[in-house]
Motif scaffolding. Structure first.
Motif, PDB file in Angstrom:
ATOM      1  N   GLU A   1       0.830  -1.204   0.000  1.00 39.80           N
ATOM      2  CA  GLU A   1       0.000   0.000   0.000  1.00 39.80           C
ATOM      3  C   GLU A   1       0.863   1.252   0.000  1.00 39.80           C
ATOM      4  OE1 GLU A   1      -3.373   2.195   2.731  1.00 39.80           O
ATOM      5  OE2 GLU A   1      -3.075   0.038   2.909  1.00 39.80           O
ATOM      6  N   LEU A   2       1.995   1.198   0.710  1.00 40.06           N
ATOM      7  CA  LEU A   2       2.897   2.342   0.730  1.00 40.06           C
ATOM      8  C   LEU A   2       3.762   2.387  -0.522  1.00 40.06           C
ATOM      9  CD1 LEU A   2       4.081   2.304   4.444  1.00 40.06           C
ATOM     10  CD2 LEU A   2       2.531   3.926   3.369  1.00 40.06           C
ATOM     11  N   ASN A   3       3.789   1.259  -1.247  1.00 42.61           N
ATOM     12  CA  ASN A   3       4.555   1.163  -2.482  1.00 42.61           C
ATOM     13  C   ASN A   3       6.023   1.477  -2.264  1.00 42.61           C
ATOM     14  OD1 ASN A   3       4.602   0.581  -5.262  1.00 42.61           O
ATOM     15  ND2 ASN A   3       4.650   2.764  -5.775  1.00 42.61           N
ATOM     16  N   LEU A   4       6.583   0.957  -1.169  1.00 44.13           N
ATOM     17  CA  LEU A   4       7.994   1.162  -0.861  1.00 44.13           C
ATOM     18  C   LEU A   4       8.779  -0.038  -1.354  1.00 44.13           C
ATOM     19  CD1 LEU A   4       7.715   2.458   2.792  1.00 44.13           C
ATOM     20  CD2 LEU A   4       7.913   3.792   0.703  1.00 44.13           C
ATOM     21  N   ASP A   5       9.610   0.166  -2.344  1.00 42.49           N
ATOM     22  CA  ASP A   5      10.398  -0.927  -2.900  1.00 42.49           C
ATOM     23  C   ASP A   5      11.866  -0.608  -2.675  1.00 42.49           C
ATOM     24  OD1 ASP A   5      11.445  -3.047  -4.227  1.00 42.49           O
ATOM     25  OD2 ASP A   5      10.864  -2.387  -6.240  1.00 42.49           O
ATOM     26  N   VAL A   6      12.439  -1.139  -1.601  1.00 41.11           N
ATOM     27  CA  VAL A   6      13.829  -0.843  -1.264  1.00 41.11           C
ATOM     28  C   VAL A   6      14.588  -2.135  -0.989  1.00 41.11           C
ATOM     29  CG1 VAL A   6      13.407   1.459  -0.392  1.00 41.11           C
ATOM     30  CG2 VAL A   6      13.141  -0.482   1.140  1.00 41.11           C
TER      31      VAL A   6
ATOM     32  N   SER B   1      -8.564  -1.402  11.190  1.00 39.30           N
ATOM     33  CA  SER B   1      -8.721   0.054  11.307  1.00 39.30           C
ATOM     34  C   SER B   1      -7.417   0.709  11.730  1.00 39.30           C
ATOM     35  CB  SER B   1      -9.825   0.371  12.315  1.00 39.30           C
ATOM     36  OG  SER B   1      -9.918   1.763  12.537  1.00 39.30           O
ATOM     37  N   ARG B   2      -6.746   0.118  12.727  1.00 36.74           N
ATOM     38  CA  ARG B   2      -5.491   0.699  13.212  1.00 36.74           C
ATOM     39  C   ARG B   2      -4.409   0.635  12.137  1.00 36.74           C
ATOM     40  NH1 ARG B   2      -4.806  -1.250  19.564  1.00 36.74           N
ATOM     41  NH2 ARG B   2      -6.686  -0.225  20.338  1.00 36.74           N
ATOM     42  N   ILE B   3      -4.346  -0.484  11.410  1.00 36.83           N
ATOM     43  CA  ILE B   3      -3.344  -0.608  10.350  1.00 36.83           C
ATOM     44  C   ILE B   3      -3.615   0.415   9.262  1.00 36.83           C
ATOM     45  CG2 ILE B   3      -2.553  -2.088   8.457  1.00 36.83           C
ATOM     46  CD1 ILE B   3      -2.803  -4.466  10.365  1.00 36.83           C
ATOM     47  N   SER B   4      -4.884   0.549   8.871  1.00 33.72           N
ATOM     48  CA  SER B   4      -5.241   1.507   7.827  1.00 33.72           C
ATOM     49  C   SER B   4      -4.901   2.931   8.230  1.00 33.72           C
ATOM     50  CB  SER B   4      -6.742   1.393   7.527  1.00 33.72           C
ATOM     51  OG  SER B   4      -7.133   2.342   6.559  1.00 33.72           O
ATOM     52  N   ARG B   5      -5.250   3.297   9.462  1.00 29.42           N
ATOM     53  CA  ARG B   5      -4.965   4.658   9.931  1.00 29.42           C
ATOM     54  C   ARG B   5      -3.468   4.898  10.053  1.00 29.42           C
ATOM     55  NH1 ARG B   5      -9.547   5.458  14.722  1.00 29.42           N
ATOM     56  NH2 ARG B   5     -11.364   5.367  13.348  1.00 29.42           N
ATOM     57  N   GLY B   6      -2.755   3.907  10.566  1.00 26.87           N
ATOM     58  CA  GLY B   6      -1.308   4.044  10.701  1.00 26.87           C
ATOM     59  C   GLY B   6      -0.631   4.217   9.357  1.00 26.87           C
ATOM     60  N   ARG B   7      -1.070   3.417   8.365  1.00 24.97           N
ATOM     61  CA  ARG B   7      -0.495   3.526   7.022  1.00 24.97           C
ATOM     62  C   ARG B   7      -0.772   4.896   6.414  1.00 24.97           C
ATOM     63  NH1 ARG B   7      -2.495  -2.302   4.592  1.00 24.97           N
ATOM     64  NH2 ARG B   7      -0.688  -3.554   5.220  1.00 24.97           N
TER      65      ARG B   7
ATOM     66  N   PRO C   1       1.481   6.436  -6.428  1.00 24.22           N
ATOM     67  CA  PRO C   1       1.420   5.717  -7.693  1.00 24.22           C
ATOM     68  C   PRO C   1       0.176   6.083  -8.476  1.00 24.22           C
ATOM     69  CG  PRO C   1       0.796   4.277  -5.882  1.00 24.22           C
ATOM     70  CD  PRO C   1       1.309   5.556  -5.265  1.00 24.22           C
ATOM     71  N   ALA C   2       0.166   5.754  -9.768  1.00 17.25           N
ATOM     72  CA  ALA C   2      -0.942   6.121 -10.643  1.00 17.25           C
ATOM     73  C   ALA C   2      -2.254   5.522 -10.175  1.00 17.25           C
ATOM     74  CB  ALA C   2      -0.642   5.669 -12.072  1.00 17.25           C
ATOM     75  N   ALA C   3      -2.203   4.325  -9.568  1.00 16.58           N
ATOM     76  CA  ALA C   3      -3.420   3.635  -9.135  1.00 16.58           C
ATOM     77  C   ALA C   3      -3.744   3.926  -7.683  1.00 16.58           C
ATOM     78  CB  ALA C   3      -3.279   2.132  -9.347  1.00 16.58           C
ATOM     79  N   SER C   4      -3.374   5.111  -7.219  1.00 21.34           N
ATOM     80  CA  SER C   4      -3.512   5.421  -5.800  1.00 21.34           C
ATOM     81  C   SER C   4      -4.957   5.436  -5.329  1.00 21.34           C
ATOM     82  CB  SER C   4      -2.864   6.776  -5.487  1.00 21.34           C
ATOM     83  OG  SER C   4      -3.511   7.795  -6.222  1.00 21.34           O
ATOM     84  N   LYS C   5      -5.910   5.627  -6.258  1.00 26.13           N
ATOM     85  CA  LYS C   5      -7.301   5.651  -5.844  1.00 26.13           C
ATOM     86  C   LYS C   5      -7.743   4.322  -5.250  1.00 26.13           C
ATOM     87  CE  LYS C   5      -8.803   9.193  -9.112  1.00 26.13           C
ATOM     88  NZ  LYS C   5      -9.709   9.525 -10.229  1.00 26.13           N
ATOM     89  N   GLU C   6      -7.047   3.237  -5.649  1.00 28.16           N
ATOM     90  CA  GLU C   6      -7.401   1.925  -5.137  1.00 28.16           C
ATOM     91  C   GLU C   6      -6.656   1.586  -3.858  1.00 28.16           C
ATOM     92  OE1 GLU C   6      -9.736   0.052  -6.544  1.00 28.16           O
ATOM     93  OE2 GLU C   6     -10.069   1.667  -7.978  1.00 28.16           O
ATOM     94  N   ALA C   7      -5.665   2.419  -3.490  1.00 38.07           N
ATOM     95  CA  ALA C   7      -4.776   2.067  -2.393  1.00 38.07           C
ATOM     96  C   ALA C   7      -5.459   2.055  -1.056  1.00 38.07           C
ATOM     97  CB  ALA C   7      -3.581   3.033  -2.349  1.00 38.07           C
ATOM     98  N   GLY C   8      -6.564   2.795  -0.940  1.00 37.58           N
ATOM     99  CA  GLY C   8      -7.225   2.869   0.349  1.00 37.58           C
ATOM    100  C   GLY C   8      -8.041   1.650   0.702  1.00 37.58           C
ATOM    101  N   ARG C   9      -8.210   0.736  -0.266  1.00 41.07           N
ATOM    102  CA  ARG C   9      -9.031  -0.440   0.011  1.00 41.07           C
ATOM    103  C   ARG C   9      -8.209  -1.512   0.714  1.00 41.07           C
ATOM    104  NH1 ARG C   9     -12.298  -1.148  -5.741  1.00 41.07           N
ATOM    105  NH2 ARG C   9     -13.314   0.903  -5.721  1.00 41.07           N
ATOM    106  N   GLU C  10      -8.804  -2.140   1.697  1.00 41.03           N
ATOM    107  CA  GLU C  10      -8.122  -3.217   2.402  1.00 41.03           C
ATOM    108  C   GLU C  10      -8.225  -4.492   1.593  1.00 41.03           C
ATOM    109  OE1 GLU C  10      -6.306  -3.374   4.960  1.00 41.03           O
ATOM    110  OE2 GLU C  10      -6.472  -1.320   5.637  1.00 41.03           O
ATOM    111  N   GLY C  11      -7.084  -5.189   1.480  1.00 39.53           N
ATOM    112  CA  GLY C  11      -7.091  -6.426   0.722  1.00 39.53           C
ATOM    113  C   GLY C  11      -7.279  -7.620   1.612  1.00 39.53           C
TER     114      GLY C  11
END
Length: 202
Positions: free
Chosen positions: A104-109, A170-176, A192-202
């Motif tokens: 969700e954070l799209n961190l690739d390191v 809820s806590r994970i979503s808010r923290g993220r 990212p370009a698809a950020s509109k979908e990022a808020g959904r929990e998988g």
């Protein structure tokens, strides 16, 4: 075989066998210290929280009924010890691991062979993540560490923290979201370009 041995140690320790409990400590001390180290950041605090967790485990073994695994129960004690310590001392700090590994954070390191510039950028990103985590409450930091660094499932986190799964999500979503906003403001994270979908929990 390992699980059978562990169960034997647990049962022996419940009967007062200190040697069996020491075997459990040796089995889990590195994992517990890894958890407390990320929660507390300060090595002395992490060691104190780990010690408190093992002491609580020894004192509470008689009431351990095996409804969850011993490791889940021990994680709960360690995590609670960290939160208690942070609350007592008024510390709102946290430590990040090599990466949050969070889609969700799209961190690739995680590239194994970074260039010097990439390595410097990653160090800066880790520092920004650490600073961002400092602003989170112990409860939000707690769930993010268990989810992203220790790779526990939502169900496992709910068991560890004795919370309902809706509260965990809820806590994970808010923290993220809070951490993402911090990184956006610091200029170290791009949406990212698809950020509109990022808020959904998988």
């Amino acid at each position: 075989m390992k699980d059978i041995q562990e169960q034997q140690w647990v049962e022996a320790a419940q009967s007062g066998d200190q040697a069996a409990f020491e075997s459990l400590v040796h089995l889990y001390e590195k994992r517990v210290l890894a958890l407390t180290g990320r929660m507390c950041r300060n090595p002395e605090d992490a060691a104190e929280a780990a010690q408190e967790a093992f002491l609580a485990a020894w004192q509470g073994l008689a009431s351990f009924r095996g409804e969850s695994s011993f490791s889940t129960w021990l994680y709960r004690l360690a995590s609670n010890a960290c939160v208690d310590l942070l609350r007592r001392e008024g510390r709102r700090r946290a430590a990040a691991g090599p990466s949050l590994n969070d889609e969700e954070l799209n961190l690739d390191v995680a590239d194994p062979a970074p260039s010097p510039q990439e390595a410097a950028e990653r160090r800066e990103l880790r520092q920004q993540i650490e600073t961002g985590l400092q602003s989170l409450s112990p409860e939000h930091r707690q769930v993010l560490i268990l989810r992203e660094m220790h790779q526990l499932s939502y169900d496992e986190i709910a068991q560890v923290l004795q919370l309902d799964i809706g509260t965990v999500k809820s806590r994970i979503s808010r923290g993220r979201k809070q951490l993402r906003n911090f990184l956006l403001c610091s200029g170290n994270f791009s949406v990212p370009a698809a950020s509109k979908e990022a808020g959904r929990e998988g």
